[in-house]
Design a protein around this motif. Structure first.
Motif, PDB file in Angstrom:
ATOM      1  N   ASN A 140      34.577  44.162  44.198  1.00  0.00           N
ATOM      2  CA  ASN A 140      33.358  43.379  44.011  1.00  0.00           C
ATOM      3  C   ASN A 140      32.849  42.936  45.366  1.00  0.00           C
ATOM      4  O   ASN A 140      33.639  42.668  46.276  1.00  0.00           O
ATOM      5  CB  ASN A 140      33.644  42.121  43.189  1.00  0.00           C
ATOM      6  N   GLU A 141      31.551  42.822  45.459  1.00  0.00           N
ATOM      7  CA  GLU A 141      31.032  42.286  46.708  1.00  0.00           C
ATOM      8  C   GLU A 141      31.283  40.783  46.757  1.00  0.00           C
ATOM      9  O   GLU A 141      31.146  40.097  45.746  1.00  0.00           O
ATOM     10  CB  GLU A 141      29.543  42.569  46.790  1.00  0.00           C
ATOM     11  N   GLN A 158      32.224  33.136  49.771  1.00  0.00           N
ATOM     12  CA  GLN A 158      33.495  33.859  49.898  1.00  0.00           C
ATOM     13  C   GLN A 158      33.553  34.648  51.196  1.00  0.00           C
ATOM     14  O   GLN A 158      34.602  34.770  51.819  1.00  0.00           O
ATOM     15  CB  GLN A 158      33.684  34.800  48.695  1.00  0.00           C
ATOM     16  N   VAL A 195      39.279  25.802  45.044  1.00  0.00           N
ATOM     17  CA  VAL A 195      39.327  25.252  43.689  1.00  0.00           C
ATOM     18  C   VAL A 195      39.497  26.397  42.689  1.00  0.00           C
ATOM     19  O   VAL A 195      39.245  27.566  43.004  1.00  0.00           O
ATOM     20  CB  VAL A 195      38.060  24.426  43.352  1.00  0.00           C
ATOM     21  N   THR A 196      39.932  26.056  41.479  1.00  0.00           N
ATOM     22  CA  THR A 196      40.157  27.086  40.464  1.00  0.00           C
ATOM     23  C   THR A 196      38.861  27.849  40.240  1.00  0.00           C
ATOM     24  O   THR A 196      37.778  27.268  40.180  1.00  0.00           O
ATOM     25  CB  THR A 196      40.594  26.460  39.125  1.00  0.00           C
ATOM     26  N   SER A 231      37.295  29.878  42.237  1.00  0.00           N
ATOM     27  CA  SER A 231      36.382  29.998  43.375  1.00  0.00           C
ATOM     28  C   SER A 231      36.354  31.422  43.909  1.00  0.00           C
ATOM     29  O   SER A 231      35.533  31.749  44.763  1.00  0.00           O
ATOM     30  CB  SER A 231      36.803  29.027  44.488  1.00  0.00           C
ATOM     31  N   GLY A 232      37.256  32.254  43.410  1.00  0.00           N
ATOM     32  CA  GLY A 232      37.262  33.653  43.856  1.00  0.00           C
ATOM     33  C   GLY A 232      38.348  33.948  44.877  1.00  0.00           C
ATOM     34  O   GLY A 232      38.224  34.892  45.665  1.00  0.00           O
ATOM     35  N   LYS A 233      39.431  33.170  44.846  1.00  0.00           N
ATOM     36  CA  LYS A 233      40.539  33.423  45.777  1.00  0.00           C
ATOM     37  C   LYS A 233      41.063  34.852  45.588  1.00  0.00           C
ATOM     38  O   LYS A 233      41.305  35.561  46.562  1.00  0.00           O
ATOM     39  CB  LYS A 233      41.678  32.406  45.545  1.00  0.00           C
ATOM     40  N   GLU A 276      39.540  37.450  44.517  1.00  0.00           N
ATOM     41  CA  GLU A 276      38.600  38.427  45.087  1.00  0.00           C
ATOM     42  C   GLU A 276      38.807  38.548  46.596  1.00  0.00           C
ATOM     43  O   GLU A 276      38.798  39.640  47.155  1.00  0.00           O
ATOM     44  CB  GLU A 276      37.144  38.006  44.813  1.00  0.00           C
ATOM     45  N   ARG A 281      43.216  43.924  36.834  1.00  0.00           N
ATOM     46  CA  ARG A 281      42.192  43.702  37.856  1.00  0.00           C
ATOM     47  C   ARG A 281      42.575  44.403  39.158  1.00  0.00           C
ATOM     48  O   ARG A 281      41.738  45.030  39.803  1.00  0.00           O
ATOM     49  CB  ARG A 281      42.121  42.192  38.094  1.00  0.00           C
ATOM     50  N   HIS A 331      32.955  30.018  41.810  1.00  0.00           N
ATOM     51  CA  HIS A 331      32.131  31.195  41.976  1.00  0.00           C
ATOM     52  C   HIS A 331      30.871  31.093  41.107  1.00  0.00           C
ATOM     53  O   HIS A 331      30.906  30.524  40.025  1.00  0.00           O
ATOM     54  CB  HIS A 331      32.953  32.428  41.573  1.00  0.00           C
TER      55      HIS A 331
HETATM   56  P1  ADP Z   1      40.511  32.120  41.620  1.00  0.00           P
HETATM   57  O1  ADP Z   1      41.514  33.164  42.022  1.00  0.00           O
HETATM   58  O2  ADP Z   1      40.054  31.267  42.763  1.00  0.00           O
HETATM   59  O3  ADP Z   1      40.889  31.312  40.418  1.00  0.00           O
HETATM   60  P2  ADP Z   1      38.991  34.403  40.730  1.00  0.00           P
HETATM   61  O4  ADP Z   1      39.039  35.340  41.880  1.00  0.00           O
HETATM   62  O5  ADP Z   1      39.928  34.670  39.597  1.00  0.00           O
HETATM   63  O6  ADP Z   1      39.183  32.898  41.208  1.00  0.00           O
HETATM   64  O7  ADP Z   1      37.486  34.346  40.208  1.00  0.00           O
HETATM   65  C1  ADP Z   1      37.132  33.697  39.001  1.00  0.00           C
HETATM   66  C2  ADP Z   1      36.240  34.602  38.170  1.00  0.00           C
HETATM   67  O8  ADP Z   1      35.023  34.844  38.864  1.00  0.00           O
HETATM   68  C3  ADP Z   1      36.870  35.956  37.901  1.00  0.00           C
HETATM   69  O9  ADP Z   1      36.565  36.345  36.589  1.00  0.00           O
HETATM   70  C4  ADP Z   1      36.225  36.853  38.929  1.00  0.00           C
HETATM   71  O10 ADP Z   1      36.156  38.179  38.487  1.00  0.00           O
HETATM   72  C5  ADP Z   1      34.855  36.230  39.106  1.00  0.00           C
HETATM   73  N1  ADP Z   1      34.377  36.422  40.485  1.00  0.00           N
HETATM   74  C6  ADP Z   1      34.710  35.671  41.553  1.00  0.00           C
HETATM   75  N2  ADP Z   1      34.112  36.121  42.673  1.00  0.00           N
HETATM   76  C7  ADP Z   1      33.399  37.204  42.316  1.00  0.00           C
HETATM   77  C8  ADP Z   1      32.545  38.130  43.037  1.00  0.00           C
HETATM   78  N3  ADP Z   1      32.354  38.021  44.346  1.00  0.00           N
HETATM   79  N4  ADP Z   1      31.961  39.117  42.320  1.00  0.00           N
HETATM   80  C9  ADP Z   1      32.169  39.233  40.986  1.00  0.00           C
HETATM   81  N5  ADP Z   1      32.954  38.401  40.262  1.00  0.00           N
HETATM   82  C10 ADP Z   1      33.554  37.396  40.904  1.00  0.00           C
END
Ligand code: ADP
Ligand code: ZN
Ligand code: ZN
Length: 763
Positions: free
Chosen positions: A221-222, A227, A249-250, A252-254, A256, A288, A408
């Motif tokens: 994903n971009e 991020q 935070v929960t 937030s896209g860690k 990704e 994933r 996110h």
């Molecule tokens: P964390 O690990 O911080 O809890 P996640 O990486 O699991 O967060 O992201 C939470 C949700 O948001 C997931 O379903 C993820 O696929 C989506 N998401 C986060 N960042 C992106 C992104 N850049 N593009 C598409 N989906 C994203």
């Protein structure tokens, strides 16, 4: 060098290695990391790992015997792994044989044996395959089959599946697959073999997951703007920090961001280890990562079979196997990596990274730092609620720190509210474990088609039972704990040793037939909810219901598919789960979380509540709601939770830790002495503590019987050593080892008790 001697690690609980002579034929082949079997004691044969080769007998080793057999052509363990084992044995103060036992899959594990060599080795998995035999004319083949439609059917399927008409050399087809696809039986297949149209043979197959076809792979994903900034900051931070903490935070896209970093490191030809706590290792996360990294990724968890474990090990040993990424739990640090470039420790605050029993009692995150250092790799620690140890080091500048403060896609943080159980009780409004407010909100959410998660940190039906007339309650005869009632088995169960006893007809002490249950475990919450809220279709997730990985995944799939709408569980539900329809999260009893007798109780309570709250409202346009039931509504910690104020919590807790001299301002080593007799155990512990005080003075606390003072009929005494953070760990260990040797020399009774250390104890 003329190698004639080898030192081996043997599977014995002694803190040393053992020397043997190598007969000439073996001396030429032997190398470090190979397995060899050797005689031990009067009539034992052990298999061990060669850790060093030498041309002279090491000092102090006399009466050297011969190695019996070399079991490997190439080393099973890499030199760097042996270095790591040694570090673990030294730091965690345990036998290197114990480290070896924990590290090697049992299929590869040197087994102890009496009289004679026990050969243990990796057995490849074999499966019958069918190979087509094509004569010149296909028509002739069908001619042979014209009287049996079933044989024709099977043959046609085989033609098709083996691509016999498209390729010069036809593929072999797995027999079970062929029979399934053609709806045939082995009898029909036998007829084809008889007619010379095909043959059956055994072929090695992989036990690992079948890889995705390349066309099923997806690009990353971009990253969002926020991020991207974090990603850049992490790369920047790695220039002058080996370790960086990503506090995000929960949602937030860690994850990704991890994936982008992994991709980058893999592109440089280096491997990545991503560590997760067992319970966070869900299908969701595997899929994933699998979609992006395909067959270059291996998954290593505790529910793999031993042959699967061995196969992963063997695969990683081969430098030509293109394994770039391992997603694994704590024990994945033991795998034979070729060259790591990055270790990601996700949910780095999780106490389950620490192994409690048996030795080595190591912390997966902390060992990961050492492992990375040996490989020259970077470490990214990730969490929404970092451990105070990591947070402190980041504040000190020892670790880099990067933060993501928003979810996110602009999704808001769930709103958290406290609900007073004390008030509800006063108004006689409690309905079992539920306040009217939680029940009403839950009913509302479910009727709107949403889902909910309820969190209670106790499994079983009721934590205990009580005789109302005499106060009797059931206790474990082997441990110093109350028994928990499990309704599904109608038994009282000890959560420490597994002891079970049925519900008594009457009070064993006074004969009263009406024994009542006290408190609520997950099982009882499920039961109660079914009775009082018909719209609820609950499912319970705890160690009782998720014994197999399959049942765990079925539960998650059912919840995902809305077959169930309330997920009730212990800490298992607090992380790794990403369900978009969960609108409400309820914490049933926050006081019980905060009142644990442990200096980390408040940190842990905050982490659990923040993490479980993070399961709510993960979808755009639907704000999540969290209700926390508690009695002490004024407790400052709860208000930090309500404000999602991690930093406020960390400041307050760190101030306390400094004041009372707890980690991260000190380092702890627990000394455990366990024995069958209470007096003797206590007496030895007192002598031991006195001996320790001579060297360490007031840094020695105890001995003390821990909160649960007897388990499985062993009385427990604990001595705590609190060292300044700056103290040299090697020196501390030297002193401790000297004290131990002196105690053993002076006191025969030391041989009659169990003795061990727990370094950096958790919980
Ligand atoms: P964390 O690990 O911080 O809890 P996640 O990486 O699991 O967060 O992201 C939470 C949700 O948001 C997931 O379903 C993820 O696929 C989506 N998401 C986060 N960042 C992106 C992104 N850049 N593009 C598409 N989906 C994203
Ligand atoms: Zn009674
Ligand atoms: Zn017990």
């Amino acid at each position: 060098m003329n190698t004639t001697f080898a030192s081996l690690i043997l599977p014995v609980p002694l803190a040393r290695t053992f020397s043997y002579r190598l007969p000439d034929d073996m001396a030429a082949r032997a190398s470090v990391g190979m397995r060899a079997s050797v005689p031990f004691g009067k009539n034992h044969t052990y298999t061990g790992i060669i850790v060093a080769l030498a041309d002279a007998i090491p000092e102090g080793d006399f009466e050297v015997k011969d190695v019996l057999e070399l079991l490997d052509e190439v080393p099973t363990v890499r030199p760097m792994q042996l270095e790591l084992w040694r570090w673990i044995a030294d730091y965690y103060m345990c036998a290197i044989g114990d480290v070896m036992k924990a590290a090697l899959p049992s299929e590869l594990k040197p087994e102890e044996g009496k009289q004679g060599i026990v050969r243990v080795d990796f057995r490849p998995k074999m499966k019958p395959f069918v190979r087509i035999i094509l004569k010149d004319e296909l028509a002739d083949a069908f001619d042979l089959l014209k009287r049996s439609q079933r044989q024709q059917m099977l043959f046609t399927t085989l033609l098709d599946r083996s691509h016999a008409l498209q390729q010069d050399v036809a593929d072999a087809v797995a027999q079970d697959e062929l029979l399934r696809a053609s709806g045939s039986t082995t009898d029909v297949l036998r007829e084809l073999v008889k007619k010379g149209l095909c043959e059956v043979f055994e072929q090695e197959v992989s036990r690992l997951d079948a890889p995705l076809a390349d066309d099923q792979l997806q690009p990353l994903n971009e990253l969002s703007e926020m991020q991207r900034v974090a990603y850049r900051d992490i790369c920047q931070s790695f220039r002058d920090h080996a370790v960086t903490l990503l506090h995000g935070v929960t949602s937030s896209g860690k994850t990704e961001i991890y994936m982008h970093l992994m991709h980058e490191v893999i592109g440089q030809g280096r491997q990545v280890l991503m560590m997760v706590p067992e319970i966070a290792l869900t299908t969701q996360l595997c899929q994933r990562l699998r979609r992006v990294f395909g067959s270059r990724m291996l998954v290593y968890h505790s529910k793999l079979s031993e042959p699967e474990r061995a196969e992963i090990w063997k695969t990683l040993l081969r430098d030509d196997a293109r394994i770039d990424l391992v997603l694994g739990v704590r024990s994945a640090i033991f795998l034979p990596f070729r060259q790591l470039g990055l270790i990601v420790v996700d949910e780095e605050h999780e106490p389950s990274y620490k192994q409690q029993d048996p030795a080595p009692r190591y912390h997966g995150r902390d060992v990961a730092l050492v492992l990375a250092n040996k490989h020259g790799a970077k470490v990214l620690l990730g969490s929404a609620t970092p451990s105070l140890e990591s947070w402190y080091l980041a504040q000190q500048g020892k670790y880099g720190l990067v933060q993501l403060k928003e979810r996110h896609a602009g999704i808001s943080m769930p709103s958290i509210q406290l609900v007073s159980m004390a008030d509800a009780r006063k108004q006689k409004g409690m309905n079992g474990p539920f306040t009217p407010r939680l029940l009403a909100t839950l009913g509302h959410a479910l009727r709107d088609g949403h889902q909910a998660i309820l969190f209670q940190n106790r499994r079983g039906y009721a934590p205990t039972a009580l005789c109302p007339s005499c106060g009797w309650s059931p206790h474990c005869p082997r441990c110093d704990v109350a028994l928990t009632y499990h309704k599904s088995t109608r038994n009282f169960v000890c959560h420490y040793c597994g002891y079970q006893t049925p519900w008594p007809q009457q009070c064993p002490s006074c004969g009263n037939p009406n024994i009542t249950l006290e408190g609520y475990g997950t099982e009882r919450i499920e039961d109660t909810l079914k009775q009082i809220l018909p719209v609820a279709r609950p499912i319970r997730m705890d160690t009782d219901t998720t014994a197999s990985r399959k049942s765990y995944e079925r539960m998650l799939a059912d919840f995902e598919a809305h077959k169930t709408n309330v997920l009730i569980g212990t800490q298992m539900v607090s992380k790794g789960l990403d369900f978009s329809e969960v609108q409400l999260v309820g914490v049933l009893n926050a006081d019980s979380l905060m009142n644990m007798p442990d200096f980390r109780a408040h940190e842990r309570a905050f982490q659990l509540m923040e993490q479980v709250s993070g399961r709510a409202g993960r979808r755009i346009g639907q704000e999540g709601e969290v209700l926390i039931q508690c009695s002490e509504t004024r407790h400052p910690l709860l208000h930090q939770v309500v404000r999602h104020d991690y930093e406020g919590m960390a400041d307050a807790q760190l101030a306390d830790r400094r004041k009372y001299g707890f980690p991260p301002y000190t380092r702890l080593i627990s000394v455990y002495i366990k024995g069958r007799y209470e007096d003797r155990t206590r007496r030895l512990a007192e002598q031991y503590a006195a001996a320790m005080r001579q060297s360490f003075g007031a840094r020695v606390l105890g001995p003390e019987a821990p909160g649960i003072s007897r388990v499985k009929n062993f009385y427990i005494q604990q001595i705590l050593l609190k060292m300044e953070r700056e103290a040299n760990p090697t020196l501390v260990r030297q002193y401790l080892n000297r004290i131990h040797d002196a105690m053993v020399a002076a006191n025969d009774e030391m041989m009659k008790v169990v003795f061990y250390y727990d370094v950096d104890p958790v919980g």
